[in-house]
Design an enzyme around this catalytic site. Structure first.
Site, short mmCIF file in Angstrom:
data_model
loop_
_atom_site.label_atom_id
_atom_site.label_comp_id
_atom_site.label_asym_id
_atom_site.label_seq_id
_atom_site.Cartn_x
_atom_site.Cartn_y
_atom_site.Cartn_z
N SER A 124 25.01 162.83 52.76
CA SER A 124 23.13 163.57 53.20
C SER A 124 22.42 162.92 53.92
CB SER A 124 22.86 164.53 51.42
OG SER A 124 23.12 163.60 50.64
N HIS A 145 29.72 166.81 55.17
CA HIS A 145 28.88 168.09 54.53
C HIS A 145 28.43 168.65 53.75
CE1 HIS A 145 24.39 167.40 52.91
NE2 HIS A 145 25.08 166.75 51.99
N ASN A 195 19.34 169.76 55.39
CA ASN A 195 17.81 168.64 54.78
C ASN A 195 16.72 168.60 55.13
OD1 ASN A 195 18.92 169.09 51.95
ND2 ASN A 195 20.31 167.03 52.45
#
Ligand code: NAI
Length: 511
Positions: A124, A145, A195
């Site tokens: 990640s 991912h 993210n």
């Protein structure tokens, strides 16, 4: 588009933890033979047994036929060494998040598998480019991912490193699609899409708390009931775990040479230091002990609504809010633009109500000389929002605050009055999300469409941040961020060049 991996091709998953087991389930349900390896003795075998139980449960709930469940379970097997994965055409590694350990594993795999096998990482936060560097064939390494839990979350970020062959990431995109997932393409940059672009959701909430705008329960309620987010930022951080959320923020911040946009929060560091990690430790921003009573949001007591309000100039985004006032029985009069509030404002008798533009109400008083300024926050949809946040100028008298509150309550909103912070909660957060997404698009990390898709499918945002920014108007978003920069005075609030350009070329509605 490149073809997906054939269902007859074997898939290896390395690491049988939370993510590896989930990825193995997805691949097995898609028809692949799955080889599962874990360095911890017995872990892969245990995961295979748990997966068989999961398939049984899916069958008993009617999500899979009993025959398909048995077949899926039979396709997964544990292997004893990484080299036993030699027959796989795709290897997805989901081991510990450590660059050197992952590089060691990829090197070992590289000499075991066939030349045309793809090596994918579920990392990640690590650079796919760095993972592939020094390998004999770095072109076959890419990111795949998944989000947690992998069988349920639809999004897969397919990440291209500098050396990744174009055919490799295209095969992964096609394969993810054939597995029933929603793939998006991203380049290897800190945090990839989700993210990175989600950082402001947490970061602005933590800033609002540090500025003592209100308490977590109130900010959460505003973000849910006005912003349309499924969970508020504090309850979501409690769910993710503060150790994890803080580590992701730190890793993006460090990987961007300490860019002020991603500066971690001292409040969160304290929670981590105390072991208040959220739900998993029983305490975070909230008390999660059994029987604990969730704190209520601060909601203003009922106040008297004015009989009539006047809108000066164009209502702009506040039009549905005015419509609600009219539908609730308040007479709405139209007046020309007021010179002190050229962006449009509502005269509620004793109070001037305006949409936040990133300045505090007190700053608007300083500019206009009008004491009784009450600012309203953004809502995802003013026509349906249940709650709205407001802030009053320090000079605003109580009667004016009550009048503004009453007008909004009569229109059907629960009102949460925040301290007079710049940009309030939803506007500040959404403006920063839109700005971050604009920057990611400008840097070519992903297409605007993929960024919006990723944020909706990966973190359940009610609207993609780029589309949301366009709906608010690039000029308005840029103005909010510009004002936040003045108010806060650090490099965090920088307008993305892409957004600034959209604001200048007039793609935004007039503010
Ligand atoms: P986990 O700790 O649940 O599982 C990791 C597994 O890898 C453990 O069973 C461990 O024994 C095994 N392992 C460690 N070193 C190994 C090695 N050298 N060879 C073989 N097996 C080894 O971790 P989790 O949460 O499943 O994460 C795995 C990866 O997925 C990490 O890269 C993480 O960043 C990433 N990820 C995690 C998400 C999450 O929400 N947990 C979401 C998306 C990605």
């Amino acid at each position: 588009m490149a073809p997906a991996l054939a269902s007859e091709a074997a898939v290896a998953v390395i690491g049988a933890g939370a993510m590896g087991a989930g990825i193995a389930q997805v691949a097995a349900q898609a028809g692949h033979e799955v080889l599962l390896f874990d360095a911890r003795e017995g872990a892969a075998g245990e995961a295979v047994r748990r997966l068989a139980a999961t398939f049984d449960q899916l069958a008993s709930k009617g999500r899979l036929s009993a025959q398909d469940a048995r077949a899926a379970a039979a396709r997964v097997s544990a292997v004893r060494t990484a080299a036993d994965c030699a027959g796989a055409k795709l290897v997805v590694e989901a081991i510990v998040e450590d660059l050197e350990v992952k590089r060691g594993l990829l090197r070992e795999l590289e000499s075991a598998v066939a030349d045309d096998a793809i090596l994918a990482s579920n990392t990640s936060s690590l650079s796919i480019t760095a993972l592939a560097a020094g390998m004999k064939r770095p072109g076959r390494v890419a990111g795949m991912h998944f989000f947690n839990p992998a069988p349920l979350m639809p999004l897969v970020e397919v990440v291209r490193g500098l050396a990744t062959d174009p055919g490799v990431d295209e095969t992964l995109v096609a394969t993810a699609l054939s597995w029933g997932k929603v793939p998006v393409r991203a380049t290897s940059t800190p945090g990839f899409i989700v993210n990175r672009c989600a950082r402001p959701f947490y970061g602005e909430a933590l800033r609002l708390l540090a500025e003592r705008a209100s308490d977590p329960a109130t900010i959460d309620a505003v973000m849910r009931e006005a912003g349309g987010f499924r969970m508020g930022p504090f309850e979501l951080m409690d769910l993710i775990g503060h150790d994890v959320n803080y580590a992701v923020t730190r890793s993006v911040w460090e990987a961007t040479f300490h860019d002020a946009r991603y500066t971690p929060s001292a409040i969160q560091r304290e929670l981590v230091a105390a072991g208040y990690l959220g739900r998993k430790s029983g305490r975070g921003f909230y008390d999660h002990a059994s029987g604990a009573v969730a704190p209520a949001a601060v909601t203003s007591p009922p106040a008297r609504a004015p009989a009539r309000v006047a809108i000066h100039g164009e209502p702009g985004p506040l039009k549905p809010l005015l419509d609600r006032m009219a539908a609730a029985g308040m007479a709405v009069q139209r007046r020309p633009v007021h010179p002190l509030f050229p962006d449009g404002s509502i005269d509620a008798g004793s109070a001037w109500i305006a949409l936040t533009d990133g300045r505090t109400a007190t700053a608007r008083t300083a500019v206009t000389g009008v004491a009784n300024v009450v600012l309203v926050d953004l809502a995802l949809d003013y026509a349906t929002a249940k709650r709205i946040a407001i802030a009053a100028s320090d000079a605003c008298d109580r009667k004016a605050q009550a009048t503004a509150t009453g007008a909004l309550q009569r229109a059907g909103f629960a009102v949460s009055q925040l301290d007079d912070v710049a940009g309030l909660a939803v506007m500040r957060t959404v403006a920063m999300l839109a700005n971050e997404a604009a920057d990611a698009a400008m840097q070519g990390i992903a297409t605007p469409a993929d960024i919006d898709l990723a944020m909706q499918k990966g973190v359940n945002y009610p609207r993609g941040p780029i589309a949301w920014g366009e709906a608010i108007g690039a000029a308005r978003v840029a103005a909010v961020i510009g004002h936040l920069a003045v108010s806060c005075g650090d490099g965090r609030y920088r307008v993305s060049p892409r957004l600034a350009r959209a604001a200048q070329t007039g793609t935004a509605p007039a503010g």
